[in-house]
Write a protein that holds these residues in place. Structure first.
Motif, PDB file in Angstrom:
ATOM      1  N   THR A  11       0.832  -1.208   0.000  1.00 22.55           N
ATOM      2  CA  THR A  11       0.000   0.000   0.000  1.00 22.55           C
ATOM      3  C   THR A  11       0.870   1.263   0.000  1.00 22.55           C
ATOM      4  N   ASP A  12       0.271   2.329  -0.520  1.00 21.57           N
ATOM      5  CA  ASP A  12       0.895   3.661  -0.496  1.00 21.57           C
ATOM      6  C   ASP A  12       2.328   3.655  -1.029  1.00 21.57           C
ATOM      7  N   GLY A  13       2.470   3.284  -2.290  1.00 25.10           N
ATOM      8  CA  GLY A  13       3.790   3.253  -2.921  1.00 25.10           C
ATOM      9  C   GLY A  13       3.802   4.062  -4.208  1.00 25.10           C
ATOM     10  N   VAL A  14       4.939   4.038  -4.882  1.00 28.12           N
ATOM     11  CA  VAL A  14       5.111   4.772  -6.136  1.00 28.12           C
ATOM     12  C   VAL A  14       5.754   3.863  -7.180  1.00 28.12           C
ATOM     13  N   VAL A  58       3.900   7.336 -10.793  1.00 32.98           N
ATOM     14  CA  VAL A  58       2.496   7.025 -10.536  1.00 32.98           C
ATOM     15  C   VAL A  58       2.372   6.481  -9.115  1.00 32.98           C
ATOM     16  N   ALA A  59       1.581   7.150  -8.280  1.00 37.90           N
ATOM     17  CA  ALA A  59       1.360   6.668  -6.916  1.00 37.90           C
ATOM     18  C   ALA A  59       0.175   5.704  -6.912  1.00 37.90           C
ATOM     19  N   PHE A  60       0.203   4.749  -5.975  1.00 34.54           N
ATOM     20  CA  PHE A  60      -0.909   3.806  -5.870  1.00 34.54           C
ATOM     21  C   PHE A  60      -1.311   3.663  -4.410  1.00 34.54           C
ATOM     22  N   GLY A  61      -2.578   3.274  -4.213  1.00 37.38           N
ATOM     23  CA  GLY A  61      -3.067   3.038  -2.865  1.00 37.38           C
ATOM     24  C   GLY A  61      -2.872   1.607  -2.418  1.00 37.38           C
ATOM     25  N   PRO A 103       2.376  15.419 -11.237  1.00 35.96           N
ATOM     26  CA  PRO A 103       2.529  16.434 -12.290  1.00 35.96           C
ATOM     27  C   PRO A 103       3.931  16.375 -12.897  1.00 35.96           C
ATOM     28  N   GLN A 104       3.990  16.456 -14.226  1.00 32.75           N
ATOM     29  CA  GLN A 104       5.259  16.337 -14.948  1.00 32.75           C
ATOM     30  C   GLN A 104       5.460  17.591 -15.779  1.00 32.75           C
ATOM     31  N   GLN A 148       1.789   6.038 -23.574  1.00 27.82           N
ATOM     32  CA  GLN A 148       0.556   5.451 -23.059  1.00 27.82           C
ATOM     33  C   GLN A 148       0.892   4.198 -22.250  1.00 27.82           C
ATOM     34  N   VAL A 149       0.503   4.187 -20.996  1.00 30.83           N
ATOM     35  CA  VAL A 149       0.720   3.027 -20.125  1.00 30.83           C
ATOM     36  C   VAL A 149      -0.641   2.425 -19.779  1.00 30.83           C
ATOM     37  N   PHE A 150      -0.785   1.121 -20.034  1.00 32.08           N
ATOM     38  CA  PHE A 150      -2.041   0.428 -19.777  1.00 32.08           C
ATOM     39  C   PHE A 150      -1.898  -0.415 -18.515  1.00 32.08           C
TER      40      PHE A 150
END
Length: 247
Positions: free
Chosen positions: A45-48, A130-133, A82-83, A66-68
């Protein structure tokens, strides 16, 4: 002496070409789109996640990425960093099977992220964070198929997945390995511990059975070294004898 120098030059040329070939191959291999880090624990959880996109073209720039994201094993709580110079478009998809969490059932997840507006020039790369939960805990790896579009219209499809035991494909998709969960005390889960113990037992057995072969190999290696030294000495003696009459 002329023939001797010619031989040395040829040997040096062959070595240089071989080294250049190895470096070129390494450069090609490192030019793939990749995801970092290479692994996370299942259910983390809570990583990048960082998608590194290098530019492979000498006369064109990368203008679209494009990342799927997989939806059969969805990544939850996706947020885009933001980039500078880039605009990110995030697309979500309704899941066939909702994911149960402590906060309720999740019915939608991000399936695609598209970056446009920026430019990656020749010999350059860009990192997209990209952060993820939460990561899924029901699979061993996640494949992120990626399309890389260049300013000349060329599109490189990083979508191939290697089968077990096969060599890396020409255009591999970025793959994130998912390792065994850790227990509250920081150790691996019981299943992972049992697997590790079994592997250690096999390794110990293999080491015991191979000790005698290792001793034999050392003996043969020493014998070969002695023979090589004697051969060098004989060659040096022959060179001295051949030069003596000229002197």
């Amino acid at each position: 002496m002329s023939a001797h120098r010619t031989t040395l030059r040829r040997a040096g040329t062959v070595a240089a070409l071989a080294t250049a070939g190895v470096l070129a191959a390494a450069g090609v291999a490192s030019a793939h789109v990749t995801v970092h880090p290479e692994s996370y624990a299942k259910g983390a959880t809570d990583g990048v996640l960082t998608f590194r996109v290098p530019n492979e073209e000498d006369k064109a720039s990368t203008t679209k990425v494009q990342v799927f994201l997989p939806t059969d094993h969805p990544v939850l709580g996706v947020l885009v960093t933001p980039q500078n110079g880039w605009t990110a478009k995030v697309t979500s998809t309704k899941l066939k099977t909702p994911v149960k969490t402590d906060d309720g059932n999740i019915t939608d997840a991000v399936s695609e992220i598209t970056w446009t507006g920026g430019k990656i020039g020749a010999g350059q790369y860009e990192d997209f964070n990209v952060a993820f939960g939460q990561l899924p805990d029901d699979t061993d790896q996640l494949s992120f198929k990626t399309l890389q579009t260049y300013s000349d219209g060329d599109v490189v499809r990083w979508i191939e997945e290697a089968a077990a035991g096969d060599d890396e494909p020409e255009n591999p998709a970025p793959v994130l390995k998912l390792t065994a969960k850790e227990s509250e005390d920081g150790d691996a889960t019981p299943a992972a511990s049992a697997s590790t113990a079994a592997t250690a037992t096999k390794t110990t057995s293999a080491s015991s059975s191979g000790s005698s072969s290792d001793s034999t190999a050392r003996g043969l290696g020493i014998a070969g070294l002695i023979v090589g030294v004697l051969g060098l000495a004989a060659g040096a003696f022959a060179v001295v004898r051949s030069r003596a009459p000229r002197s």
